[in-house]
Design a protein around this motif. Structure first.
Motif, PDB file in Angstrom:
ATOM      1  N   ALA A  74       0.826  -1.206   0.000  1.00 31.88           N
ATOM      2  CA  ALA A  74       0.000   0.000   0.000  1.00 31.88           C
ATOM      3  C   ALA A  74       0.861   1.257   0.000  1.00 31.88           C
ATOM      4  CB  ALA A  74      -0.923  -0.013   1.218  1.00 31.88           C
ATOM      5  N   GLN A  75       1.946   1.237   0.794  1.00 30.80           N
ATOM      6  CA  GLN A  75       2.814   2.417   0.849  1.00 30.80           C
ATOM      7  C   GLN A  75       3.541   2.622  -0.477  1.00 30.80           C
ATOM      8  OE1 GLN A  75       3.039   4.781   3.261  1.00 30.80           O
ATOM      9  NE2 GLN A  75       4.279   5.839   1.720  1.00 30.80           N
ATOM     10  N   MET A  76       3.953   1.555  -1.122  1.00 31.00           N
ATOM     11  CA  MET A  76       4.662   1.689  -2.396  1.00 31.00           C
ATOM     12  C   MET A  76       3.753   2.246  -3.479  1.00 31.00           C
ATOM     13  SD  MET A  76       7.159  -1.661  -2.435  1.00 31.00           S
ATOM     14  CE  MET A  76       8.485  -1.017  -3.432  1.00 31.00           C
ATOM     15  N   ARG A  77       2.476   1.940  -3.398  1.00 31.68           N
ATOM     16  CA  ARG A  77       1.550   2.532  -4.358  1.00 31.68           C
ATOM     17  C   ARG A  77       1.323   4.023  -4.077  1.00 31.68           C
ATOM     18  NH1 ARG A  77      -0.902  -2.730  -3.981  1.00 31.68           N
ATOM     19  NH2 ARG A  77      -2.132  -2.039  -2.177  1.00 31.68           N
ATOM     20  N   GLU A  78       1.437   4.403  -2.809  1.00 32.33           N
ATOM     21  CA  GLU A  78       1.199   5.796  -2.414  1.00 32.33           C
ATOM     22  C   GLU A  78       2.449   6.657  -2.602  1.00 32.33           C
ATOM     23  OE1 GLU A  78      -1.338   8.810  -0.858  1.00 32.33           O
ATOM     24  OE2 GLU A  78      -1.788   6.731  -1.412  1.00 32.33           O
ATOM     25  N   LEU A  79       3.557   6.216  -1.990  1.00 31.82           N
ATOM     26  CA  LEU A  79       4.864   6.885  -2.116  1.00 31.82           C
ATOM     27  C   LEU A  79       5.909   5.864  -1.717  1.00 31.82           C
ATOM     28  CD1 LEU A  79       6.641   9.472  -2.512  1.00 31.82           C
ATOM     29  CD2 LEU A  79       6.385   9.840  -0.036  1.00 31.82           C
ATOM     30  N   ALA A  80       6.564   5.279  -2.701  1.00 28.96           N
ATOM     31  CA  ALA A  80       7.518   4.205  -2.410  1.00 28.96           C
ATOM     32  C   ALA A  80       8.750   4.737  -1.711  1.00 28.96           C
ATOM     33  CB  ALA A  80       7.916   3.497  -3.701  1.00 28.96           C
ATOM     34  N   THR A  81       9.290   5.852  -2.204  1.00 25.54           N
ATOM     35  CA  THR A  81      10.545   6.349  -1.662  1.00 25.54           C
ATOM     36  C   THR A  81      10.693   7.827  -1.919  1.00 25.54           C
ATOM     37  OG1 THR A  81      12.958   6.033  -1.651  1.00 25.54           O
ATOM     38  CG2 THR A  81      11.830   5.803  -3.778  1.00 25.54           C
ATOM     39  N   TYR A  82      11.339   8.496  -0.999  1.00 28.08           N
ATOM     40  CA  TYR A  82      11.785   9.871  -1.199  1.00 28.08           C
ATOM     41  C   TYR A  82      12.721  10.222  -0.057  1.00 28.08           C
ATOM     42  CZ  TYR A  82      11.890  14.480  -3.213  1.00 28.08           C
ATOM     43  OH  TYR A  82      12.323  15.614  -3.850  1.00 28.08           O
ATOM     44  N   GLN A  83      13.694  11.055  -0.336  1.00 21.32           N
ATOM     45  CA  GLN A  83      14.693  11.420   0.667  1.00 21.32           C
ATOM     46  C   GLN A  83      14.095  12.308   1.753  1.00 21.32           C
ATOM     47  OE1 GLN A  83      16.065  14.646   1.145  1.00 21.32           O
ATOM     48  NE2 GLN A  83      15.082  15.743  -0.548  1.00 21.32           N
ATOM     49  N   ALA A 304      17.431   7.221   4.864  1.00 22.57           N
ATOM     50  CA  ALA A 304      16.944   7.613   6.188  1.00 22.57           C
ATOM     51  C   ALA A 304      15.476   8.014   6.096  1.00 22.57           C
ATOM     52  CB  ALA A 304      17.774   8.778   6.729  1.00 22.57           C
ATOM     53  N   GLY A 305      14.642   7.379   6.915  1.00 19.10           N
ATOM     54  CA  GLY A 305      13.216   7.709   6.879  1.00 19.10           C
ATOM     55  C   GLY A 305      12.509   7.214   5.639  1.00 19.10           C
ATOM     56  N   HIS A 306      13.030   6.155   5.017  1.00 19.98           N
ATOM     57  CA  HIS A 306      12.437   5.591   3.805  1.00 19.98           C
ATOM     58  C   HIS A 306      10.973   5.241   4.074  1.00 19.98           C
ATOM     59  CE1 HIS A 306      11.747   2.763   0.506  1.00 19.98           C
ATOM     60  NE2 HIS A 306      12.846   3.234  -0.071  1.00 19.98           N
ATOM     61  N   PRO A 307      10.023   5.808   3.323  1.00 14.04           N
ATOM     62  CA  PRO A 307       8.612   5.620   3.672  1.00 14.04           C
ATOM     63  C   PRO A 307       8.149   4.168   3.642  1.00 14.04           C
ATOM     64  CG  PRO A 307       8.848   6.789   1.568  1.00 14.04           C
ATOM     65  CD  PRO A 307      10.197   6.755   2.201  1.00 14.04           C
ATOM     66  N   THR A 308       8.633   3.376   2.693  1.00 21.90           N
ATOM     67  CA  THR A 308       8.216   1.970   2.644  1.00 21.90           C
ATOM     68  C   THR A 308       8.753   1.197   3.835  1.00 21.90           C
ATOM     69  OG1 THR A 308       8.081   2.022   0.230  1.00 21.90           O
ATOM     70  CG2 THR A 308       8.274  -0.132   1.265  1.00 21.90           C
ATOM     71  N   ALA A 309      10.012   1.440   4.195  1.00 20.58           N
ATOM     72  CA  ALA A 309      10.583   0.767   5.366  1.00 20.58           C
ATOM     73  C   ALA A 309       9.838   1.168   6.632  1.00 20.58           C
ATOM     74  CB  ALA A 309      12.067   1.102   5.477  1.00 20.58           C
ATOM     75  N   CYS A 310       9.490   2.439   6.745  1.00 19.08           N
ATOM     76  CA  CYS A 310       8.759   2.900   7.929  1.00 19.08           C
ATOM     77  C   CYS A 310       7.368   2.288   7.997  1.00 19.08           C
ATOM     78  CB  CYS A 310       8.675   4.422   7.932  1.00 19.08           C
ATOM     79  SG  CYS A 310      10.269   5.247   8.179  1.00 19.08           S
ATOM     80  N   ALA A 311       6.711   2.121   6.849  1.00 18.40           N
ATOM     81  CA  ALA A 311       5.403   1.468   6.826  1.00 18.40           C
ATOM     82  C   ALA A 311       5.517   0.019   7.292  1.00 18.40           C
ATOM     83  CB  ALA A 311       4.811   1.536   5.421  1.00 18.40           C
ATOM     84  N   ALA A 312       6.577  -0.663   6.888  1.00 17.62           N
ATOM     85  CA  ALA A 312       6.799  -2.032   7.353  1.00 17.62           C
ATOM     86  C   ALA A 312       6.974  -2.069   8.866  1.00 17.62           C
ATOM     87  CB  ALA A 312       8.015  -2.636   6.665  1.00 17.62           C
ATOM     88  N   ALA A 313       7.733  -1.119   9.380  1.00 20.64           N
ATOM     89  CA  ALA A 313       7.966  -1.080  10.825  1.00 20.64           C
ATOM     90  C   ALA A 313       6.674  -0.834  11.589  1.00 20.64           C
ATOM     91  CB  ALA A 313       8.992   0.002  11.154  1.00 20.64           C
ATOM     92  N   LEU A 314       5.867   0.080  11.114  1.00 18.71           N
ATOM     93  CA  LEU A 314       4.605   0.378  11.797  1.00 18.71           C
ATOM     94  C   LEU A 314       3.694  -0.845  11.835  1.00 18.71           C
ATOM     95  CD1 LEU A 314       4.021   3.939  10.345  1.00 18.71           C
ATOM     96  CD2 LEU A 314       4.318   3.401  12.769  1.00 18.71           C
ATOM     97  N   ALA A 315       3.601  -1.557  10.720  1.00 17.79           N
ATOM     98  CA  ALA A 315       2.783  -2.765  10.687  1.00 17.79           C
ATOM     99  C   ALA A 315       3.356  -3.836  11.610  1.00 17.79           C
ATOM    100  CB  ALA A 315       2.692  -3.296   9.258  1.00 17.79           C
TER     101      ALA A 315
END
Length: 425
Positions: A74-83, A304-315
């Motif tokens: 779901a996060q990758m469809r929304e915003l996979a990555t950005y600095q 740092a703060g990679h949105p997909t990695a952070c979404a994985a952590a939250l789940a």
């Protein structure tokens, strides 16, 4: 015919340079893991194995978690990555750091995100030295660690590591010293020898992991925290292995009742599903970096703060919390320790260690090790042949299963370990 032979060799020879591998032996005999579910793994031939290692101490929630996979997709469809340099942020990074700060056993916590444990150690070391530079004590540069410690294989981590085999040809960092792993008096004596006014930080794992699964002696963590406080030295808790349930709480520190200055974390924060790590800083340490007019801390990885990695952590945090897996570690702590103690009568075993968290180890006979340094790998391979994956170390065999392991699985683990020991005895 010669051309055909070369072509055949190219087909069977791997292009993958494995970490911590003797590639001459591995290049044509890889063990290919193809699928995972809960505590089980399957190789590419369809054989099933009990994962008694949680990969490398990290798959705390177990394999095949749809909740984490769905959150990532779901996060990758929304915003996979950005600095996230300068003033850039993203919703998952903001939510994750807020949540981790609330869980951490330090007041006013700030969280610096990186890609893994090695980067977390390098970041903590830089923060420690820079903290003193910004508070008028630039002479505080010395970093202290312990024998047998493992702090990753990056620059600072290699220098801080207490496993001699990992320090060969190392890019050593100046002003790094080591003390005995279990002696608070040795730490204080080293501070006095160096001059405490020159020491920036002391790094310690709550339980030494890759260096042999060494639980601290009673009172050790509390005593070294007091010594650091008295001498103005930052206490860095390396919770990369010990966090997120491995010791029964979020950062592996609650049972010791200490308040560190910095905490490094990784592995279990996502249960290893996506690379992520970080450093939690006490409000006192973060203050000179967050003050109005403070210069930038010129450090940070691309992810740092990679949105997909952070979404994985939250789940993953949701899974650990909702299923009570942190408390599950309390039950595993006893059953794993009992399991390895049941092997203490084997001729190849000289010590069984555990009892502090969901990890344990058996130490192998030093005389047999001297004659055959590959003995731990041979025992681990024999256990694998019996359907259980364990972790060979320099002189020991370690287990650190997913927190979803049951007593039935522990029985399988013991049977495979004993069979593996018998096979090479």
């Amino acid at each position: 015919m010669g051309t055909v032979a070369v072509m055949d060799a190219a087909v069977t020879d791997t292009s993958f340079w494995h970490p911590f591998a003797a590639m001459g032996a591995v290049r044509r005999s890889e063990f290919v893991v193809a699928r995972g579910e809960d505590v089980w793994l399957w190789d590419d031939a369809g054989h099933r194995y009990l994962d008694a290692t949680a990969s490398l101490w990290c798959v705390n929630a177990g394999h095949g978690r749809a909740e984490i996979a769905d959150a990532v997709a779901a996060q990758m469809r929304e915003l996979a990555t950005y600095q996230t340099f300068a003033d850039v942020a993203n919703p998952p990074a903001l939510e994750l750091t807020r949540r981790l700060a609330a869980l951490a056993p330090v007041p006013g916590a700030k969280v610096f995100l990186v890609s893994g444990g090695g980067e977390a150690i390098d970041t903590a070391a830089k923060i420690a030295r820079e903290y003193f530079a910004r508070t008028g004590q630039p002479e505080r540069t010395v970093l202290v660690s312990r024998r047998h410690a493992y702090h990753g294989t990056h620059g600072f981590g290699t220098a801080l590591g207490g496993m001699p085999a990992n320090r060969l040809a190392a890019p050593f960092v100046p002003d790094v010293v080591q003390v005995e792993w279990d002696d608070p008096a040795a730490l204080e004596a080293e501070f006095e020898r160096i001059g405490p006014e020159r020491v920036a930080a002391f790094f310690a794992e709550p339980v030494i992991g890759a260096g042999g699964v060494l639980p601290p002696p009673p009172g050790y963590v509390e005593r070294v925290r007091e010594i650091c406080t008295r001498h103005g030295v930052l206490f860095v808790a390396d919770s990369v292995i010990c966090g997120f349930g491995r010791l029964g709480d979020w950062f592996g520190l609650d049972r010791f009742g200490v308040e560190p200055d910095l905490i490094t974390f990784a592995k279990g924060v996502t249960s290893g599903y996506v690379p992520l790590g970080g450093v939690v800083a006490h409000e006192r340490v973060a203050a000179p970096f967050f003050a109005d007019g403070a210069p930038a801390f010129r450090h940070g990885p691309t992810y740092a703060g990679h949105p997909t990695a952070c979404a994985a952590a939250l789940a993953n945090l949701d899974v650990l919390e909702n299923e009570g897996l942190l408390k599950r570690a309390d039950a595993l702590e006893g059953s794993l320790h009992a399991a390895v103690r049941s092997l203490a009568d084997h001729p190849l075993v000289v010590e069984a260690r555990g009892g502090t968290g969901a990890l344990a180890a058996i130490e192998l006979d030093p005389q047999r090790l001297a004659a055959d340094p590959a003995l731990p790998a041979a025992v681990a391979r024999a256990a694998r042949d019996r359907g259980v994956l364990v972790r060979p170390m320099i002189s020991a065999i370690a287990v650190s299963p997913p927190l979803t392991m049951t007593d039935e699985h522990v029985e399988l683990l013991v049977d495979a370990l004993r069979g593996g020991l018998d096979a090479v005895s």
